[in-house]
Design a protein around this motif. Structure first.
Motif, PDB file in Angstrom:
ATOM      1  N   MET A 233       0.845  -1.176   0.000  1.00 44.28           N
ATOM      2  CA  MET A 233       0.000   0.000   0.000  1.00 44.28           C
ATOM      3  C   MET A 233       0.885   1.231   0.000  1.00 44.28           C
ATOM      4  O   MET A 233       1.646   1.463   0.941  1.00 44.28           O
ATOM      5  N   ASN A 234       0.814   2.028  -1.047  1.00 41.64           N
ATOM      6  CA  ASN A 234       1.653   3.209  -1.182  1.00 41.64           C
ATOM      7  C   ASN A 234       0.953   4.424  -0.601  1.00 41.64           C
ATOM      8  O   ASN A 234       0.651   5.396  -1.294  1.00 41.64           O
ATOM      9  N   ALA A 235       0.656   4.370   0.680  1.00 36.28           N
ATOM     10  CA  ALA A 235      -0.011   5.486   1.350  1.00 36.28           C
ATOM     11  C   ALA A 235       0.993   6.609   1.568  1.00 36.28           C
ATOM     12  O   ALA A 235       2.149   6.373   1.917  1.00 36.28           O
ATOM     13  N   ILE A 236       0.515   7.831   1.388  1.00 35.45           N
ATOM     14  CA  ILE A 236       1.375   8.999   1.533  1.00 35.45           C
ATOM     15  C   ILE A 236       0.797   9.889   2.620  1.00 35.45           C
ATOM     16  O   ILE A 236      -0.405  10.193   2.619  1.00 35.45           O
ATOM     17  N   PHE A 237       1.653  10.319   3.544  1.00 32.22           N
ATOM     18  CA  PHE A 237       1.209  11.192   4.617  1.00 32.22           C
ATOM     19  C   PHE A 237       1.077  12.627   4.118  1.00 32.22           C
ATOM     20  O   PHE A 237       1.759  13.055   3.181  1.00 32.22           O
TER      21      PHE A 237
ATOM     22  N   ASP B  28       1.602  16.699   4.336  1.00 28.14           N
ATOM     23  CA  ASP B  28       2.808  17.457   4.680  1.00 28.14           C
ATOM     24  C   ASP B  28       2.853  17.785   6.169  1.00 28.14           C
ATOM     25  O   ASP B  28       3.917  17.685   6.807  1.00 28.14           O
ATOM     26  N   ALA B  29       1.699  18.152   6.739  1.00 33.46           N
ATOM     27  CA  ALA B  29       1.655  18.472   8.172  1.00 33.46           C
ATOM     28  C   ALA B  29       1.953  17.230   9.006  1.00 33.46           C
ATOM     29  O   ALA B  29       2.651  17.308  10.036  1.00 33.46           O
ATOM     30  N   SER B  30       1.457  16.080   8.559  1.00 33.38           N
ATOM     31  CA  SER B  30       1.708  14.833   9.287  1.00 33.38           C
ATOM     32  C   SER B  30       3.194  14.492   9.253  1.00 33.38           C
ATOM     33  O   SER B  30       3.772  14.095  10.283  1.00 33.38           O
ATOM     34  N   PHE B  31       3.807  14.652   8.087  1.00 32.08           N
ATOM     35  CA  PHE B  31       5.228  14.337   7.970  1.00 32.08           C
ATOM     36  C   PHE B  31       6.060  15.254   8.871  1.00 32.08           C
ATOM     37  O   PHE B  31       7.041  14.813   9.479  1.00 32.08           O
ATOM     38  N   GLN B  32       5.665  16.499   8.982  1.00 32.58           N
ATOM     39  CA  GLN B  32       6.400  17.427   9.853  1.00 32.58           C
ATOM     40  C   GLN B  32       6.272  17.001  11.310  1.00 32.58           C
ATOM     41  O   GLN B  32       7.248  17.039  12.067  1.00 32.58           O
ATOM     42  N   ASN B  33       5.092  16.565  11.725  1.00 32.72           N
ATOM     43  CA  ASN B  33       4.905  16.086  13.106  1.00 32.72           C
ATOM     44  C   ASN B  33       5.733  14.842  13.368  1.00 32.72           C
ATOM     45  O   ASN B  33       6.306  14.674  14.454  1.00 32.72           O
TER      46      ASN B  33
ATOM     47  N   ILE C 179      -1.737  13.095  12.500  1.00 31.90           N
ATOM     48  CA  ILE C 179      -1.061  12.293  11.478  1.00 31.90           C
ATOM     49  C   ILE C 179      -2.132  11.621  10.644  1.00 31.90           C
ATOM     50  O   ILE C 179      -2.937  10.837  11.157  1.00 31.90           O
ATOM     51  N   GLN C 180      -2.152  11.932   9.364  1.00 32.20           N
ATOM     52  CA  GLN C 180      -3.168  11.396   8.462  1.00 32.20           C
ATOM     53  C   GLN C 180      -2.557  11.126   7.095  1.00 32.20           C
ATOM     54  O   GLN C 180      -1.549  11.738   6.720  1.00 32.20           O
ATOM     55  N   TYR C 181      -3.190  10.224   6.362  1.00 33.55           N
ATOM     56  CA  TYR C 181      -2.809   9.995   4.979  1.00 33.55           C
ATOM     57  C   TYR C 181      -3.464  11.050   4.080  1.00 33.55           C
ATOM     58  O   TYR C 181      -4.519  11.601   4.406  1.00 33.55           O
ATOM     59  N   LYS C 182      -2.830  11.299   2.958  1.00 28.01           N
ATOM     60  CA  LYS C 182      -3.422  12.198   1.972  1.00 28.01           C
ATOM     61  C   LYS C 182      -4.654  11.543   1.365  1.00 28.01           C
ATOM     62  O   LYS C 182      -4.687  10.322   1.181  1.00 28.01           O
ATOM     63  N   PRO C 183      -5.688  12.342   1.047  1.00 25.73           N
ATOM     64  CA  PRO C 183      -6.870  11.769   0.377  1.00 25.73           C
ATOM     65  C   PRO C 183      -6.474  11.174  -0.968  1.00 25.73           C
ATOM     66  O   PRO C 183      -5.538  11.629  -1.620  1.00 25.73           O
ATOM     67  N   LEU C 184      -7.204  10.153  -1.365  1.00 25.64           N
ATOM     68  CA  LEU C 184      -6.923   9.511  -2.649  1.00 25.64           C
ATOM     69  C   LEU C 184      -7.257  10.453  -3.800  1.00 25.64           C
ATOM     70  O   LEU C 184      -8.299  11.118  -3.782  1.00 25.64           O
ATOM     71  N   PRO C 185      -6.407  10.533  -4.793  1.00 26.72           N
ATOM     72  CA  PRO C 185      -6.720  11.355  -5.963  1.00 26.72           C
ATOM     73  C   PRO C 185      -7.830  10.711  -6.775  1.00 26.72           C
ATOM     74  O   PRO C 185      -7.990   9.493  -6.784  1.00 26.72           O
ATOM     75  N   GLN C 186      -8.623  11.546  -7.431  1.00 26.34           N
ATOM     76  CA  GLN C 186      -9.661  11.017  -8.315  1.00 26.34           C
ATOM     77  C   GLN C 186      -9.026  10.461  -9.587  1.00 26.34           C
ATOM     78  O   GLN C 186      -8.058  11.011 -10.100  1.00 26.34           O
ATOM     79  N   LEU C 187      -9.574   9.377 -10.062  1.00 27.45           N
ATOM     80  CA  LEU C 187      -9.045   8.703 -11.242  1.00 27.45           C
ATOM     81  C   LEU C 187      -9.962   8.935 -12.428  1.00 27.45           C
ATOM     82  O   LEU C 187     -11.185   8.898 -12.303  1.00 27.45           O
ATOM     83  N   LYS C 188      -9.376   9.177 -13.579  1.00 28.82           N
ATOM     84  CA  LYS C 188     -10.156   9.407 -14.793  1.00 28.82           C
ATOM     85  C   LYS C 188     -10.563   8.059 -15.378  1.00 28.82           C
ATOM     86  O   LYS C 188      -9.737   7.180 -15.592  1.00 28.82           O
ATOM     87  N   ASN C 189     -11.876   7.908 -15.596  1.00 30.37           N
ATOM     88  CA  ASN C 189     -12.352   6.645 -16.151  1.00 30.37           C
ATOM     89  C   ASN C 189     -12.389   6.698 -17.673  1.00 30.37           C
ATOM     90  O   ASN C 189     -12.057   7.705 -18.288  1.00 30.37           O
ATOM     91  N   GLN C 190     -12.834   5.601 -18.261  1.00 29.34           N
ATOM     92  CA  GLN C 190     -12.819   5.499 -19.729  1.00 29.34           C
ATOM     93  C   GLN C 190     -13.805   6.455 -20.382  1.00 29.34           C
ATOM     94  O   GLN C 190     -13.654   6.812 -21.551  1.00 29.34           O
ATOM     95  N   GLN C 191     -14.823   6.886 -19.666  1.00 29.03           N
ATOM     96  CA  GLN C 191     -15.798   7.804 -20.236  1.00 29.03           C
ATOM     97  C   GLN C 191     -15.346   9.271 -20.121  1.00 29.03           C
ATOM     98  O   GLN C 191     -16.064  10.178 -20.521  1.00 29.03           O
TER      99      GLN C 191
ATOM    100  N   GLY D 266     -11.685   8.292   2.057  1.00 29.81           N
ATOM    101  CA  GLY D 266     -10.286   8.681   2.207  1.00 29.81           C
ATOM    102  C   GLY D 266      -9.360   7.511   1.985  1.00 29.81           C
ATOM    103  O   GLY D 266      -9.689   6.544   1.300  1.00 29.81           O
ATOM    104  N   PHE D 267      -8.171   7.596   2.618  1.00 28.64           N
ATOM    105  CA  PHE D 267      -7.167   6.555   2.419  1.00 28.64           C
ATOM    106  C   PHE D 267      -7.299   5.502   3.521  1.00 28.64           C
ATOM    107  O   PHE D 267      -7.256   5.826   4.700  1.00 28.64           O
ATOM    108  N   PRO D 268      -7.471   4.242   3.162  1.00 31.61           N
ATOM    109  CA  PRO D 268      -7.647   3.186   4.168  1.00 31.61           C
ATOM    110  C   PRO D 268      -6.343   2.839   4.871  1.00 31.61           C
ATOM    111  O   PRO D 268      -5.253   3.056   4.339  1.00 31.61           O
ATOM    112  N   ASN D 269      -6.480   2.280   6.067  1.00 37.54           N
ATOM    113  CA  ASN D 269      -5.308   1.756   6.770  1.00 37.54           C
ATOM    114  C   ASN D 269      -4.773   0.509   6.082  1.00 37.54           C
ATOM    115  O   ASN D 269      -3.569   0.276   6.046  1.00 37.54           O
TER     116      ASN D 269
END
Length: 268
Positions: A1-5, A7-12, A91-103, A115-118
């Motif tokens: 799982m490539n979860a990303i924290f 910026d504020a979480s990383f600083q903490n 400390i939180q993960y960044k929200p997941l980016p929206q993905l462009k679908n085929q339409q 949001g981002f799951p554990n």
């Protein structure tokens, strides 16, 4: 799982690393482990922290170098500080980016806007996503997504289940999580247990109202009882009349007559 924290979480996390003299990479890896349980426990394998180890909030701390008490104090302090930050939302993960679908539109992951799951995974056609930081569990089966409120369960384990509504089972600090006891936030049906009364083939369930108690008594014994009662009453009244005659003749005093009369009437 490539979860990303964030910026504020990383600083903490960096502040915690500097306070204990530990590298930011080690603290980041440890934080990922803690996020799986919303900061309540961690099982890690980090060389800088003595290799394999375990930590539990309010419990025992175990490290690879079991006789290194200083390392135990360091790991316990790190985990406690990071756990507090996680539970405070610092400390939180960044929200997941929206993905462009085929339409050409945008869509998020199958669990929606949680949001981002554990942790996420899939077993036997059932997908799951665990969100301990917001007390949610998402399950997708046969294209149907159900979101549960996990209450105070910190889900940390997933296994295979034999039978039941889902092919996976989850464990928390309380043991196996009973999904039927968790409130459903969205999707699915009302999962509150209902009492089901089986029907016999050819019959319908009906409500039968009981009539007030009315014992059935054979008419003949009743008539016999009434006749016996009447005979007893006539005998008592006849005796009272005889006593009255004796009183009138002066054989019985008024007091004696009243006492005998009372005694006879009490037998009715």
């Amino acid at each position: 799982m490539n979860a990303i924290f964030t910026d504020a979480s990383f600083q903490n996390m960096l502040n915690v690393a500097n306070r204990y003299g530990i590298s930011s990479n080690a603290v980041t890896d440890l934080t990922h482990c803690l996020m799986n349980s919303n900061g309540s426990m961690a099982q890690f394998n980090i060389p800088e922290l003595g290799g394999g180890g375990q930590w539990m909030l309010g419990g025992m701390t175990m490290v690879g170098d079991m006789f290194n008490n200083q390392l135990k104090y360091t790991v316990d302090g790190l985990c406690n500080d990071l756990s507090n930050l996680i539970q405070q939302g610092a400390i939180q993960y960044k929200p997941l980016p929206q993905l462009k679908n085929q339409q050409g539109g945008f869509s998020t992951n199958w669990w929606g806007d949680l949001g981002f799951p554990n942790s996420t995974g899939s077993q036997n056609g059932t997908s799951y996503a665990i969100f301990n930081n917001i007390n949610r569990l998402a399950i997708q089966e046969n294209g149907k997504v159900t979101i549960f409120d996990t209450l105070d369960n910190n889900i940390g384990g997933v296994g295979q289940q034999q039978g039941g509504n889902y092919s996976v089972t989850f464990t928390s600090q309380y043991g196996t999580v009973n999904l039927n006891s968790l409130p459903i936030v969205s999707g699915g049906e009302n999962n509150q247990p209902q009492e089901i009364v089986p029907q016999q083939q050819g019959f319908q369930n009906t409500i039968v109202e009981e009539a007030p108690f009315a014992p059935v008594i054979n008419n003949e014994p009743v008539q016999e009882f009434v006749e016996q009662t009447s005979a007893v009453e006539e005998d008592i009244f006849a005796k009272i009349e005889k006593l009255a005659g004796l009183k009138d003749k002066g054989i019985l005093s008024n007091v004696e007559f009243d006492n005998k009369k009372t005694d006879l009437l009490s037998r009715l």
